[in-house]
Design a protein around this motif. Structure first.
Motif: not given
Length: 218
Positions: A11-12, A179, A182-184, A186
């Motif tokens: 995610c990063e 993953e 990821c939206m919650q 970042p």
């Protein structure tokens, strides 16, 4: 195989840049800290396998740092090969020094980890949410099997192994959540895999060290 193919697994990472994963990269220091602590506890005690595990733990930290900075096929290999080596050396150490197996049976049982993993990883891939972390799921299961089988023979060592398995299960959970969250989150949650894994691997060396220091040898 293209050894320099870019890999975007976490995610990063948003770009191919060297410092695209600063948190994932820096938290690999946890492996080096764990290795240093265990080096101080193991040195001078006549435990060559424990010292080998400390060296491999250091290599895990370096390899993971390379992967989270370069993020290419070659650095992915530098990341996963030391992990596999740690697993195999640790299994051999337990087989030889806890089960007191002769050299050949200890080696053969260690090698069986490869077909064991090949058979169980596809099963864990059916577990919702595990994703690529299914590749690591057979390890805590195997540790728990060893702990169960050793519970009467060496209860303290078995308890230590079980604790290590629980830490590893928590670590795998954070790896798997990277993953989906990821939206919650970042920055992702993969960095917790590093911190908990470093804790777990250092603890597993300590479990082996304590056994070698206190258990009667035959």
């Amino acid at each position: 195989m293209d050894w320099f193919q870019e890999i975007d697994s976490y995610c990063e990472r948003l770009t191919p840049a060297y410092w695209a994963e600063p948190i994932n990269a820096v938290t690999n220091a946890a492996f080096l800290v764990a290795a240093f602590i265990m080096w101080r506890r193991v040195r001078g005690q006549g435990m060559p396998l424990a010292m080998a595990l400390v060296v491999i733990l250091t290599a895990i930290g370096v390899g993971s740092f390379l992967f989270h900075t370069h993020a290419q096929v070659w650095s992915a290999m530098a990341d996963v090969v030391p992990i596999l080596l740690f697993i195999l050396v640790y299994i051999f150490a337990i087989n030889r020094d806890v089960w007191h197996m002769k050299l050949l049976p200890a080696v053969l049982l260690t090698v069986l980890f490869i077909p064991y993993a090949a058979a169980t990883v596809p099963l864990f891939q059916f577990f919702p949410g595990l994703g690529g972390s299914a590749a690591y799921a057979p390890v805590p299961l195997l540790i728990l099997i060893y702990a169960f089988l050793l519970r009467h023979r060496v209860s303290d060592t078995a308890r230590g192994l079980a604790i290590g398995a629980v830490i590893l299960m928590a670590s795998i959970t954070f790896r798997a959540l990277d993953e989906p969250l990821c939206m919650q989150v970042p920055l992702g949650t993969h960095f917790m895999w590093h911190i908990l894994n470093a804790t777990m691997l250092g603890w597993m060396i300590e479990v082996y060290r304590r056994h070698m220091a206190h258990a009667p040898q035959s």
